[in-house]
Write a protein that holds these residues in place. Structure first.
Motif, PDB file in Angstrom:
ATOM      1  N   MET A   1       0.759  -1.190   0.023  1.00 25.37           N
ATOM      2  CA  MET A   1       0.074  -0.172  -0.029  1.00 25.37           C
ATOM      3  C   MET A   1       0.929   1.247  -0.005  1.00 25.37           C
ATOM      4  SD  MET A   1      -3.225  -0.540  -0.060  1.00 25.37           S
ATOM      5  CE  MET A   1      -3.960   1.162   0.674  1.00 25.37           C
ATOM      6  N   GLN A   2       1.978   1.370   0.825  1.00 25.84           N
ATOM      7  CA  GLN A   2       2.947   2.412   1.027  1.00 25.84           C
ATOM      8  C   GLN A   2       3.295   2.571  -0.467  1.00 25.84           C
ATOM      9  OE1 GLN A   2       5.414   1.228   4.015  1.00 25.84           O
ATOM     10  NE2 GLN A   2       4.271   1.896   5.652  1.00 25.84           N
ATOM     11  N   HIS A   3       3.616   1.649  -1.291  1.00 24.79           N
ATOM     12  CA  HIS A   3       4.180   1.744  -2.597  1.00 24.79           C
ATOM     13  C   HIS A   3       2.975   1.921  -3.952  1.00 24.79           C
ATOM     14  CE1 HIS A   3       7.885   0.349  -0.734  1.00 24.79           C
ATOM     15  NE2 HIS A   3       8.384   0.890  -1.387  1.00 24.79           N
ATOM     16  N   ASN A   4       1.961   2.176  -3.163  1.00 29.18           N
ATOM     17  CA  ASN A   4       0.589   2.333  -4.135  1.00 29.18           C
ATOM     18  C   ASN A   4       0.327   1.562  -5.121  1.00 29.18           C
ATOM     19  OD1 ASN A   4       0.186   5.156  -3.039  1.00 29.18           O
ATOM     20  ND2 ASN A   4       1.854   5.799  -3.976  1.00 29.18           N
ATOM     21  N   VAL A   5       0.537   0.075  -4.778  1.00 31.11           N
ATOM     22  CA  VAL A   5       0.521  -1.318  -5.627  1.00 31.11           C
ATOM     23  C   VAL A   5      -0.939  -1.437  -5.957  1.00 31.11           C
ATOM     24  CG1 VAL A   5       0.740  -3.502  -5.956  1.00 31.11           C
ATOM     25  CG2 VAL A   5       2.795  -2.262  -5.290  1.00 31.11           C
ATOM     26  N   ASN A   6      -1.401  -1.728  -7.050  1.00 27.65           N
ATOM     27  CA  ASN A   6      -2.770  -2.014  -7.513  1.00 27.65           C
ATOM     28  C   ASN A   6      -2.799  -3.579  -7.542  1.00 27.65           C
ATOM     29  OD1 ASN A   6      -2.082   0.629  -9.376  1.00 27.65           O
ATOM     30  ND2 ASN A   6      -3.983   0.941  -7.844  1.00 27.65           N
ATOM     31  N   ILE A   7      -1.908  -4.084  -7.953  1.00 25.01           N
ATOM     32  CA  ILE A   7      -2.008  -5.735  -8.440  1.00 25.01           C
ATOM     33  C   ILE A   7      -0.839  -6.474  -7.959  1.00 25.01           C
ATOM     34  CG2 ILE A   7      -2.113  -7.329 -10.670  1.00 25.01           C
ATOM     35  CD1 ILE A   7      -3.464  -5.109 -12.272  1.00 25.01           C
ATOM     36  N   VAL A   8      -0.815  -7.567  -7.354  1.00 27.23           N
ATOM     37  CA  VAL A   8       0.296  -8.295  -6.932  1.00 27.23           C
ATOM     38  C   VAL A   8       0.237  -9.605  -8.060  1.00 27.23           C
ATOM     39  CG1 VAL A   8       1.433  -9.839  -5.298  1.00 27.23           C
ATOM     40  CG2 VAL A   8       0.419  -7.625  -4.849  1.00 27.23           C
ATOM     41  N   LEU A   9       1.167  -9.945  -8.620  1.00 26.09           N
ATOM     42  CA  LEU A   9       1.574 -11.140  -9.411  1.00 26.09           C
ATOM     43  C   LEU A   9       2.482 -12.119  -8.342  1.00 26.09           C
ATOM     44  CD1 LEU A   9       2.034  -9.719 -12.781  1.00 26.09           C
ATOM     45  CD2 LEU A   9       0.089 -10.295 -11.871  1.00 26.09           C
ATOM     46  N   CYS A  10       2.282 -13.150  -8.176  1.00 32.38           N
ATOM     47  CA  CYS A  10       3.404 -13.942  -7.287  1.00 32.38           C
ATOM     48  C   CYS A  10       3.019 -15.597  -7.609  1.00 32.38           C
ATOM     49  CB  CYS A  10       2.885 -13.744  -5.684  1.00 32.38           C
ATOM     50  SG  CYS A  10       1.007 -14.245  -5.340  1.00 32.38           S
ATOM     51  N   GLY A  11       3.684 -16.425  -6.715  1.00 29.79           N
ATOM     52  CA  GLY A  11       3.641 -17.853  -6.939  1.00 29.79           C
ATOM     53  C   GLY A  11       2.605 -18.196  -5.935  1.00 29.79           C
ATOM     54  N   GLY A  12       3.015 -18.837  -4.797  1.00 30.49           N
ATOM     55  CA  GLY A  12       1.956 -19.317  -3.684  1.00 30.49           C
ATOM     56  C   GLY A  12       2.001 -18.162  -2.797  1.00 30.49           C
ATOM     57  N   ILE A  13       0.721 -18.135  -2.310  1.00 28.58           N
ATOM     58  CA  ILE A  13       0.116 -17.143  -1.335  1.00 28.58           C
ATOM     59  C   ILE A  13      -0.775 -17.835  -0.494  1.00 28.58           C
ATOM     60  CG2 ILE A  13      -1.503 -16.304  -3.042  1.00 28.58           C
ATOM     61  CD1 ILE A  13      -1.006 -13.534  -1.681  1.00 28.58           C
ATOM     62  N   GLY A  14      -0.845 -17.757   0.842  1.00 31.37           N
ATOM     63  CA  GLY A  14      -1.818 -18.057   1.804  1.00 31.37           C
ATOM     64  C   GLY A  14      -3.022 -17.362   1.944  1.00 31.37           C
ATOM     65  N   GLY A  15      -3.875 -17.780   2.670  1.00 32.20           N
ATOM     66  CA  GLY A  15      -5.338 -17.006   2.739  1.00 32.20           C
ATOM     67  C   GLY A  15      -5.171 -15.860   3.461  1.00 32.20           C
ATOM     68  N   GLY A  16      -4.559 -15.907   4.385  1.00 33.60           N
ATOM     69  CA  GLY A  16      -4.405 -14.763   5.310  1.00 33.60           C
ATOM     70  C   GLY A  16      -3.860 -13.494   4.406  1.00 33.60           C
ATOM     71  N   ALA A  17      -2.846 -13.634   3.556  1.00 29.44           N
ATOM     72  CA  ALA A  17      -2.069 -12.592   2.775  1.00 29.44           C
ATOM     73  C   ALA A  17      -3.046 -12.351   1.886  1.00 29.44           C
ATOM     74  CB  ALA A  17      -1.000 -13.151   2.255  1.00 29.44           C
ATOM     75  N   LYS A  18      -3.902 -13.244   1.269  1.00 31.07           N
ATOM     76  CA  LYS A  18      -4.977 -12.644  -0.024  1.00 31.07           C
ATOM     77  C   LYS A  18      -5.947 -11.981   0.595  1.00 31.07           C
ATOM     78  CE  LYS A  18      -6.013 -16.049  -2.969  1.00 31.07           C
ATOM     79  NZ  LYS A  18      -6.518 -17.345  -3.496  1.00 31.07           N
TER      80      LYS A  18
ATOM     81  N   PRO B   1      -6.470 -18.605 -10.146  1.00 37.54           N
ATOM     82  CA  PRO B   1      -6.948 -18.155  -9.390  1.00 37.54           C
ATOM     83  C   PRO B   1      -7.726 -18.640  -8.082  1.00 37.54           C
ATOM     84  CG  PRO B   1      -8.583 -18.979 -11.214  1.00 37.54           C
ATOM     85  CD  PRO B   1      -7.216 -19.055 -11.393  1.00 37.54           C
ATOM     86  N   ASN B   2      -7.140 -19.932  -7.906  1.00 35.77           N
ATOM     87  CA  ASN B   2      -7.662 -20.721  -6.744  1.00 35.77           C
ATOM     88  C   ASN B   2      -6.410 -21.125  -6.067  1.00 35.77           C
ATOM     89  OD1 ASN B   2     -10.307 -20.838  -7.085  1.00 35.77           O
ATOM     90  ND2 ASN B   2      -9.959 -22.201  -8.739  1.00 35.77           N
ATOM     91  N   VAL B   3      -5.167 -20.370  -6.302  1.00 35.65           N
ATOM     92  CA  VAL B   3      -3.817 -20.851  -5.549  1.00 35.65           C
ATOM     93  C   VAL B   3      -4.145 -20.507  -4.091  1.00 35.65           C
ATOM     94  CG1 VAL B   3      -2.724 -18.467  -6.071  1.00 35.65           C
ATOM     95  CG2 VAL B   3      -1.386 -20.873  -5.802  1.00 35.65           C
ATOM     96  N   GLN B   4      -3.422 -21.398  -3.450  1.00 34.92           N
ATOM     97  CA  GLN B   4      -3.578 -21.498  -1.933  1.00 34.92           C
ATOM     98  C   GLN B   4      -2.252 -21.907  -1.332  1.00 34.92           C
ATOM     99  OE1 GLN B   4      -6.136 -19.897  -0.275  1.00 34.92           O
ATOM    100  NE2 GLN B   4      -5.575 -20.215   1.825  1.00 34.92           N
ATOM    101  N   CYS B   5      -1.585 -21.387  -0.735  1.00 34.75           N
ATOM    102  CA  CYS B   5      -0.251 -21.763   0.151  1.00 34.75           C
ATOM    103  C   CYS B   5      -0.838 -22.752   1.078  1.00 34.75           C
ATOM    104  CB  CYS B   5       0.259 -20.719   0.826  1.00 34.75           C
ATOM    105  SG  CYS B   5       1.959 -21.207   1.632  1.00 34.75           S
ATOM    106  N   SER B   6      -0.449 -24.017   0.980  1.00 37.64           N
ATOM    107  CA  SER B   6      -1.126 -25.054   1.647  1.00 37.64           C
ATOM    108  C   SER B   6      -0.439 -25.456   2.894  1.00 37.64           C
ATOM    109  CB  SER B   6      -1.598 -26.264   0.862  1.00 37.64           C
ATOM    110  OG  SER B   6      -0.447 -26.711   0.400  1.00 37.64           O
TER     111      SER B   6
END
Length: 136
Positions: free
Chosen positions: A53-70, A104-109
Protein backbone atom coordinates in the motif's frame (compact mmCIF):
# COMPACT_ATOMS: atom_id res chain seq x y z
CA UNK A 1 -1.28 1.53 -12.33
CA UNK A 2 1.43 -0.22 -10.32
CA UNK A 3 2.14 -3.93 -10.52
CA UNK A 4 4.30 -5.69 -7.92
CA UNK A 5 5.81 -9.11 -8.62
CA UNK A 6 7.44 -11.30 -5.98
CA UNK A 7 11.08 -11.32 -7.06
CA UNK A 8 14.18 -13.45 -6.71
CA UNK A 9 17.01 -13.48 -9.26
CA UNK A 10 14.75 -12.30 -12.09
CA UNK A 11 12.13 -14.98 -11.44
CA UNK A 12 8.73 -14.95 -9.74
CA UNK A 13 9.43 -15.93 -6.11
CA UNK A 14 7.16 -18.76 -5.03
CA UNK A 15 6.29 -17.88 -1.41
CA UNK A 16 4.62 -14.48 -1.07
CA UNK A 17 5.03 -14.26 2.71
CA UNK A 18 8.77 -14.87 2.53
CA UNK A 19 9.61 -12.65 -0.41
CA UNK A 20 12.55 -10.36 0.29
CA UNK A 21 12.08 -8.24 -2.84
CA UNK A 22 9.37 -7.12 -5.21
CA UNK A 23 9.89 -5.77 -8.68
CA UNK A 24 7.44 -2.89 -9.02
CA UNK A 25 6.32 -1.72 -12.44
CA UNK A 26 4.72 1.64 -13.24
CA UNK A 27 2.29 1.14 -16.12
CA UNK A 28 0.85 3.89 -18.30
CA UNK A 29 -1.27 3.25 -21.39
CA UNK A 30 -0.71 -0.53 -21.04
CA UNK A 31 3.08 -0.09 -21.25
CA UNK A 32 5.76 -0.22 -18.56
CA UNK A 33 7.11 3.28 -18.02
CA UNK A 34 9.44 2.44 -15.12
CA UNK A 35 10.41 -0.53 -12.97
CA UNK A 36 12.56 -1.07 -9.90
CA UNK A 37 13.42 -3.82 -7.45
CA UNK A 38 12.57 -2.88 -3.85
CA UNK A 39 13.48 -4.67 -0.65
CA UNK A 40 10.80 -5.59 1.89
CA UNK A 41 13.31 -4.80 4.66
CA UNK A 42 12.50 -8.06 6.40
CA UNK A 43 8.73 -7.54 6.50
CA UNK A 44 6.75 -10.68 5.82
CA UNK A 45 3.30 -12.24 5.60
CA UNK A 46 0.54 -9.83 6.73
CA UNK A 47 2.90 -6.84 7.00
CA UNK A 48 3.46 -6.99 3.25
CA UNK A 49 -0.04 -5.63 2.56
CA UNK A 50 0.88 -2.36 4.28
CA UNK A 51 4.26 -2.34 2.53
CA UNK A 52 2.58 -2.67 -0.87
CA UNK A 53 0.00 0.00 0.00
CA UNK A 54 2.86 2.38 0.83
CA UNK A 55 4.19 1.75 -2.68
CA UNK A 56 0.72 2.42 -4.21
CA UNK A 57 0.52 -1.07 -5.72
CA UNK A 58 -2.75 -2.05 -7.44
CA UNK A 59 -1.96 -5.62 -8.54
CA UNK A 60 0.31 -8.36 -7.15
CA UNK A 61 1.58 -11.19 -9.31
CA UNK A 62 3.07 -14.08 -7.32
CA UNK A 63 3.63 -17.80 -6.97
CA UNK A 64 2.13 -19.30 -3.82
CA UNK A 65 0.18 -17.19 -1.33
CA UNK A 66 -1.73 -18.04 1.83
CA UNK A 67 -5.32 -17.17 2.61
CA UNK A 68 -4.40 -14.59 5.27
CA UNK A 69 -2.20 -12.65 2.87
CA UNK A 70 -4.83 -12.83 0.10
CA UNK A 71 -7.41 -11.48 2.53
CA UNK A 72 -5.12 -8.68 3.75
CA UNK A 73 -4.38 -7.61 0.18
CA UNK A 74 -8.07 -7.71 -0.75
CA UNK A 75 -8.90 -5.54 2.28
CA UNK A 76 -6.37 -3.03 0.95
CA UNK A 77 -7.93 -3.07 -2.53
CA UNK A 78 -4.98 -4.91 -4.10
CA UNK A 79 -5.82 -7.54 -6.73
CA UNK A 80 -3.83 -10.81 -6.48
CA UNK A 81 -3.00 -13.20 -9.31
CA UNK A 82 -1.15 -16.27 -8.02
CA UNK A 83 0.22 -19.56 -9.23
CA UNK A 84 2.60 -17.76 -11.58
CA UNK A 85 6.12 -18.88 -12.52
CA UNK A 86 8.82 -17.57 -14.81
CA UNK A 87 10.77 -14.45 -15.65
CA UNK A 88 9.18 -11.41 -14.00
CA UNK A 89 9.53 -9.14 -17.05
CA UNK A 90 7.90 -11.76 -19.31
CA UNK A 91 5.13 -12.29 -16.74
CA UNK A 92 4.30 -8.57 -16.67
CA UNK A 93 4.43 -8.38 -20.46
CA UNK A 94 2.04 -11.34 -20.68
CA UNK A 95 -0.29 -9.72 -18.12
CA UNK A 96 -0.39 -6.46 -20.07
CA UNK A 97 -1.03 -8.39 -23.31
CA UNK A 98 -3.97 -10.17 -21.66
CA UNK A 99 -2.63 -13.71 -21.83
CA UNK A 100 -0.97 -14.36 -18.45
CA UNK A 101 -1.44 -17.92 -17.19
CA UNK A 102 -2.32 -17.91 -13.48
CA UNK A 103 -4.33 -19.90 -10.96
CA UNK A 104 -7.19 -17.94 -9.32
CA UNK A 105 -7.53 -20.68 -6.68
CA UNK A 106 -3.88 -20.83 -5.64
CA UNK A 107 -3.56 -21.34 -1.91
CA UNK A 108 -0.39 -21.76 0.11
CA UNK A 109 -1.26 -25.06 1.78
CA UNK A 110 1.67 -25.54 4.15
CA UNK A 111 0.46 -22.99 6.72
CA UNK A 112 -0.14 -24.84 9.95
CA UNK A 113 1.59 -28.01 8.81
CA UNK A 114 5.06 -26.74 9.67
CA UNK A 115 5.65 -24.92 12.92
CA UNK A 116 7.79 -22.16 11.39
CA UNK A 117 4.97 -21.34 8.99
CA UNK A 118 2.20 -21.22 11.58
CA UNK A 119 0.57 -17.80 11.72
CA UNK A 120 1.08 -17.77 15.49
CA UNK A 121 4.82 -18.36 15.33
CA UNK A 122 6.22 -15.76 12.95
CA UNK A 123 6.67 -12.04 13.37
CA UNK A 124 3.18 -10.79 12.56
CA UNK A 125 2.29 -8.20 15.19
CA UNK A 126 -0.93 -8.23 17.20
CA UNK A 127 -1.99 -4.88 15.73
CA UNK A 128 -1.98 -6.58 12.34
CA UNK A 129 -4.56 -9.13 13.51
CA UNK A 130 -2.23 -12.11 13.19
CA UNK A 131 -1.60 -12.66 9.51
CA UNK A 132 -4.48 -10.51 8.33
CA UNK A 133 -2.33 -7.42 7.82
CA UNK A 134 -2.98 -3.75 8.25
CA UNK A 135 -3.43 -1.27 5.41
CA UNK A 136 -2.19 1.76 7.32
Amino acid sequence: MKIAVTYENGQVFQHFGHTEQFKIYDVENAKVSHSEVVSTNGQGHGALAGFLMQHNVNIVLCGGIGGGAKSALAQCGIQVLGGITGDVDVVVSDYLAGHLAYDPNVQCSHHGSQEEHSCGSHSCHEDKGGCEGNCH
